[in-house]
Scaffold this motif. Structure first.
Motif, short mmCIF file in Angstrom:
data_model
loop_
_atom_site.label_atom_id
_atom_site.label_comp_id
_atom_site.label_asym_id
_atom_site.label_seq_id
_atom_site.Cartn_x
_atom_site.Cartn_y
_atom_site.Cartn_z
N PRO A 109 0.83 -1.22 0.00
CA PRO A 109 0.00 0.00 0.00
C PRO A 109 0.86 1.26 0.00
O PRO A 109 0.42 2.29 -0.50
CB PRO A 109 -0.80 -0.13 1.30
N PRO A 328 3.08 -7.53 15.42
CA PRO A 328 1.84 -8.02 16.03
C PRO A 328 2.05 -9.35 16.74
O PRO A 328 2.96 -10.11 16.41
CB PRO A 328 0.91 -8.22 14.82
N LEU A 357 -4.56 -6.50 15.46
CA LEU A 357 -3.45 -6.85 14.57
C LEU A 357 -3.37 -8.36 14.38
O LEU A 357 -2.44 -8.87 13.77
CB LEU A 357 -2.12 -6.33 15.14
N PHE A 384 -0.74 -2.81 9.44
CA PHE A 384 -0.30 -3.66 8.35
C PHE A 384 -1.46 -4.08 7.44
O PHE A 384 -1.24 -4.46 6.29
CB PHE A 384 0.38 -4.92 8.89
N PHE A 385 -2.66 -4.03 7.97
CA PHE A 385 -3.82 -4.52 7.23
C PHE A 385 -4.60 -3.39 6.57
O PHE A 385 -5.60 -3.63 5.90
CB PHE A 385 -4.69 -5.37 8.15
N ALA A 387 -4.71 -1.87 3.85
CA ALA A 387 -4.20 -2.14 2.50
C ALA A 387 -5.30 -2.90 1.78
O ALA A 387 -6.17 -3.49 2.44
CB ALA A 387 -2.93 -2.99 2.60
N GLY A 390 -5.95 -6.52 2.88
CA GLY A 390 -6.30 -6.48 4.30
C GLY A 390 -7.71 -5.97 4.52
O GLY A 390 -8.47 -6.51 5.33
N VAL C 334 7.11 -14.60 17.00
CA VAL C 334 7.48 -13.28 17.55
C VAL C 334 8.27 -13.42 18.84
O VAL C 334 9.31 -12.79 19.01
CB VAL C 334 6.21 -12.43 17.76
N SER C 363 0.48 -13.12 8.06
CA SER C 363 0.26 -11.67 8.10
C SER C 363 0.54 -11.10 9.48
O SER C 363 0.90 -9.95 9.61
CB SER C 363 -1.18 -11.32 7.67
N ARG C 364 0.35 -11.92 10.50
CA ARG C 364 0.50 -11.41 11.87
C ARG C 364 1.95 -11.33 12.29
O ARG C 364 2.35 -10.41 12.98
CB ARG C 364 -0.27 -12.32 12.84
N GLU C 365 2.78 -12.31 11.91
CA GLU C 365 4.13 -12.37 12.45
C GLU C 365 5.21 -12.38 11.36
O GLU C 365 6.15 -11.60 11.41
CB GLU C 365 4.28 -13.61 13.34
N PRO C 368 5.49 -9.05 8.97
CA PRO C 368 6.08 -7.92 9.70
C PRO C 368 7.53 -8.15 10.12
O PRO C 368 8.35 -7.23 10.06
CB PRO C 368 5.16 -7.77 10.93
N GLU C 400 1.58 -7.36 1.00
CA GLU C 400 1.30 -5.97 1.37
C GLU C 400 2.20 -5.49 2.50
O GLU C 400 2.46 -4.29 2.62
CB GLU C 400 -0.18 -5.81 1.73
N THR C 401 2.69 -6.42 3.31
CA THR C 401 3.56 -6.02 4.43
C THR C 401 5.04 -6.24 4.13
O THR C 401 5.87 -5.40 4.46
CB THR C 401 3.16 -6.79 5.71
#
Lengths: 467, 467, 467
Positions: A109, A328, A357, A384-385, A387, A390, C334, C363-365, C368, C400-401
């Motif tokens: 994004p 997250p 998240l 992060f979402f 986008a 997301g 994480v 997407s969560r860990e 990122p 996206e991340t």
């Protein structure tokens, strides 16, 4: 062409046509920005932005984290170190480095927001690259010296109807005072983010409590004085337009202790006598206390839980907070919110907006909770979402259970001022695309989709945040 | 037009054409409803339904939870309180409130089911709203007094080949007896749901054990007598057509204790001497005991775990169970089921159908488990996920690992009788859409898709549940 | 037609056209296979494969687990038992059983891979079924005796530029030696998978340590000797082309103990004196030790965590490992990776490739983390998720991340040699489809998509694995 008029609409022609019609009806609506992190100084002082690198690169952790992940040193991007060690000072050199790595943002994004900004504000038609880095730099740099690129002029150009900044209770709100006194008509309000005086793990928590007492004239060494300080400070924030509070805890945990237990807990955390679990328990208790105050004063609560802050120890030591290293982690809501919900879940004068998240909670916890409890609403896809994919997941995972009307529209949550129109535009397009798919698969009538497009782009945010 | 002939089919014309062809071949198949919560009294007594509000609104927690989440009081919807306090008694007033809030259901399956029912059973062509609430009410109310709207007539109109209700072991099954003795040809069977005598946390568990002993003539104060009571009662249920058991535990945990440990545990939970964890351990042990009995008597086990029941304490105190406040929570299967699987996972005469409210388990745990263990099959998308996007996710997240043939077709799991055809129609359409996408992207041949459409709509449910 | 030229491309014509163009540019690129489990003996000895059943069915747990889940006994598929008990010996009978159940694979990647292999290698145009089982068997059986179906000929036909096998430190690498000495030009390299000498729960761990000492001439009864053995053995593996290590732990947990604590821990696990948690802690510590060695010697680390191995106790006892009963479980990154990242997260000469069987972490860990830490990259969709929908989710949930450039292209991770071209072809098609959707929704320009298609199909794997 840098941005296409049909961007983010479905590829299938029938759905694309519906999306176009929906978007046409809402694309020019004013922006409601009920939650974000722009600097109120901009609106207060209305000074020009310095240069392209200082505006776009140095403050934007979305940008420099990506370059850092691919081996670019933060020092080479001009990110200031805590000890004042040498970093790149030449904004043009920084900009060139950024431009040379622009391909890293493909599919993100950040790329979409930047292209939108480059095209609509500065008239670029060619993608940024190492080759045109200087041309880009020169044109932006020149523009920033023109009056129409000052913060207030942009505010009006962006059609911002209302924007909220986010301040700590310890903030004197002097920029907000300046804005009020200036006679300028832009609606900039603050929001109450008490983490520095609510989170015992926050840097300088005990000193913060002391200052909190001084500012409010309350005895913040006692539980009742501390709560009273919150009440007074919330009232002060409301004088500057605040309609909401915001809470960025590591978890969504809440508690509802007896008065005696809460007092004892406060004594421990405020005197440095806290045991393991006390900090978490105190944050948990304070969410419930904040809810109690919201029942009294009508401020909308926002809960933004689940970020493991400053995960990179070396980067934190050298550069400090907000360096793109917040990650997250798994977040529970069903058990965590129960104490607060047991006490206030059925109130009529309370509104709690939940963010996450951890996308696994959308369909499993958040939508079922918001589809039942009157006080709960769902904030939009966060961080992060925020986008296109997301946002699509957010709608697909929440709508069938919570409907649209337990959500609160979009908020941009940004410190990147120039990206605000781009972010709202993405949200509007993605929602129109989602609605168009419902219409084309005959799950929704088109007249309803038009109404929903308006609600999601404008009305729900305005009403949920009382703006 | 209230319902479109192409609803839920892909928008892309080629895929839509395939979906139409697949659907054409299976749309009129009889309904197998192997798991649900309709009231056997309806089929036994065949009395008319009372009025639109009593039929559609008051018993349907999908509907009133959504209105409640948006500030409508349950009392104003006629939901009876436990203490008999005053609630709205006028069905027309309730209906008007419901109609005025019909927009809340946009994008939800409730809306799809209701529109389907309104259009196909009552001939409506215009969307329900505050404006036409009375016209809707009058027409439905009139229809309900006609013989073709009595339960048995609808059963035949719906082309139900077999339907299962769900009863507690303490239920005398007298409605089922009445149905049998009536000479009516509709196939209504019961299912064995032993939660009230298996879950030590169930209201009145110890009294339930006592009654369980009286009903079965077994000494339910001893472990062996208690197990014997189950065996006898399962046999009694089988006389009324039961082919399955059902287990609605908070978690999927199973245990396989030694006989001595199981006996001691039973003694503790049955005498009120349970320690922390004992209730959970007892439920866990009982899943394995039920599996052992299923190996003997051939009944299919269903496990419906992971709902945090009655999450809203105030609503539970005032209105009781099933008030729309059951919230999913994280559910583990891989560790939880291991004790049962270690003992019975490779049996040839056992079938265990797994459901989930935690969609993260689809691809991570459930599909890999079902794609290996002979006894395991996957139930369809359940409860909040019994909706087009939820069903699509179910197929996308399970098929590549477990295939289609480790799933069991659709079940409607509903107490909303009139919604049954709508629910099966949604499932059939969504499966046809999914198959059409596989065909159009050349992952499946169309002749196979036709066979699969039939299997998913009819054969798999019939065979998996032995109906 | 068994395989369609447009398979896996979007159904929507405009997007399909873009996908075709992208695919056209990359379909014939050489294969980089940087991680997998083919048998180096094949390349060393270049003997013909035995027969269709021995080639396709008996060694492929993707295939026999699915048949087993539907009631076919492993014995009847010729799977050897540990005690040498009787199993089916007739390859044709096995093949017929497999063919009769071919419909079970509808909608699975196994089906896609097999059809691709049957069509491109053996010229079949008709779907495998019970009816044509013998015709299939005969034609394949005949082909396998021809020189062009020997392993090296296939290697060249498959256009494999480089392939990695995976060996234990205890492996003498004699097949790799044979390959080197043979003068054959195919590039086959090994990879260092130290689980047997790193995981105290591994079968025969203490004996393995002893052999590890003998092989390396180091005193593996001491912590420093044990580490030295790893260093020497890694160097030996590098002589046979190894550029990477691989770690298949139950979790992603890492640790960074003091030297004294690490020594004491090693003493406990190596002498059989381990307490609860010691095995997990030792594996955790060894990930960090391996990272330290990678900083020195430049080998790329792969972490493949989160599989609950040999979940089916009865199958494990009777048939052993890798019998289709490995089930994913929840995996945290994480917290788990923090000790390693605290020490090495910002290194410039270290690359750690993370895989997951828990898609919630994408997407969560994982995205990122990879979008920030310079040492981290994301491996492709793994195992159960190495399939069209799984790959699509991987891109949608990470791009996206983390962008595209924090991923490493495809690896096939297979022991099914003949499926390698099919697997890479699926990955290339799915990535082209994903990119085509970005192009058609105007999120990416087509010239960029062509560059990305090349990167994802070829360049990223080559560079990430230093091949």
């Amino acid at each position: 062409m840098l941005i296409h008029p049909d961007r983010l609409f479905p590829a299938e022609p029938a759905a694309r046509d519906v999306a176009r019609r929906l978007y046409e009806g809402i694309k020019d609506l004013p922006i409601i920005s009920p939650h974000g992190h722009t600097d109120p100084r901009w609106y207060a002082e209305n000074e020009p932005f310095l240069d392209p690198a200082t505006l776009f690169v140095i403050p934007d952790h979305y940008i420099f984290r990506m370059l850092y992940s691919q081996g670019v040193r933060l020092e080479d991007l001009g990110i200031p170190t805590k000890d004042g060690g040498a970093v790149e000072k030449d904004p043009r050199a920084i900009w060139r480095r950024f431009a040379a790595h622009y391909h890293l943002f493909r599919g993100t994004p950040t790329r979409t927001w930047l292209d939108h900004t480059f095209a609509t504000l500065f008239g670029f038609t060619e993608r940024l690259s190492a080759d045109n880095a200087d041309a880009y730099y020169n044109r932006i740099d020149e523009a920033l010296r023109m009056p129409e690129f000052r913060p207030r002029a942009l505010f009006e150009r962006f059609r911002i109807e209302a924007i909220a900044t986010t301040e700590s209770p310890l903030d004197p709100l002097k920029h907000h005072q300046t804005i009020r006194q200036s006679g300028w008509g832009g609606r900039v309000v603050t929001a109450y983010r008490p983490d520095p005086v609510v989170d015992p793990d926050f840097d300088g928590f005990r000193e913060n409590l002391e200052r909190f007492g001084e500012i409010t004239g309350c005895d913040t060494s006692t539980w009742s004085g501390y709560l009273e300080a919150h009440r007074k400070r919330r009232a002060f924030f409301r004088e500057y337009g605040a309609t909401s509070t915001d809470h960025g805890h590591p978890t969504a945990r809440t508690a509802d202790l007896s008065r005696a237990d809460a007092e004892a807990l406060f004594r421990r955390v405020s005197t440095g006598d806290a045991g393991p679990g006390d900090a978490e328990l105190f944050r948990a208790q304070m969410l419930t206390e904040m809810a109690a105050m919201s029942v009294e004063d009508g401020m909308v609560m926002q809960i933004h839980p689940g970020s493991f802050r400053n995960h990179n120890q070396q980067i934190y030591s050298r550069f400090g907070r907000d360096m793109g290293a917040d990650i997250p982690s798994q977040t529970d809501y069903v058990g965590a919110l129960k104490p607060l919900l047991d006490r206030f879940g059925n109130e009529r004068n309370l509104s709690v907006i939940l963010f996450t998240l951890d996308e696994t909670s959308y369909s499993r916890e958040l939508a079922p909770l918001a589809g039942h409890y009157p006080i709960l609403k769902l904030g939009p896809a966060w961080w992060f979402f925020d986008a296109p994919e997301g946002m699509r997941r957010f709608r697909e995972l929440t709508t069938e259970t919570a409907g649209f009307y337990n959500t609160v529209g979009f908020n941009d949550d940004t410190r990147a001022y120039l990206s605000i129109p781009a972010r709202h535009d993405v949200a509007r397009r993605v929602d129109c695309a989602y609605l168009a798919n419902l219409v084309t698969t005959h799950r929704l009538d088109e007249d309803e989709a038009h109404e929903l497009a308006y609600d999601l782009a404008y009305r729900l945010a305005k009403e949920a945040y009382k703006l």
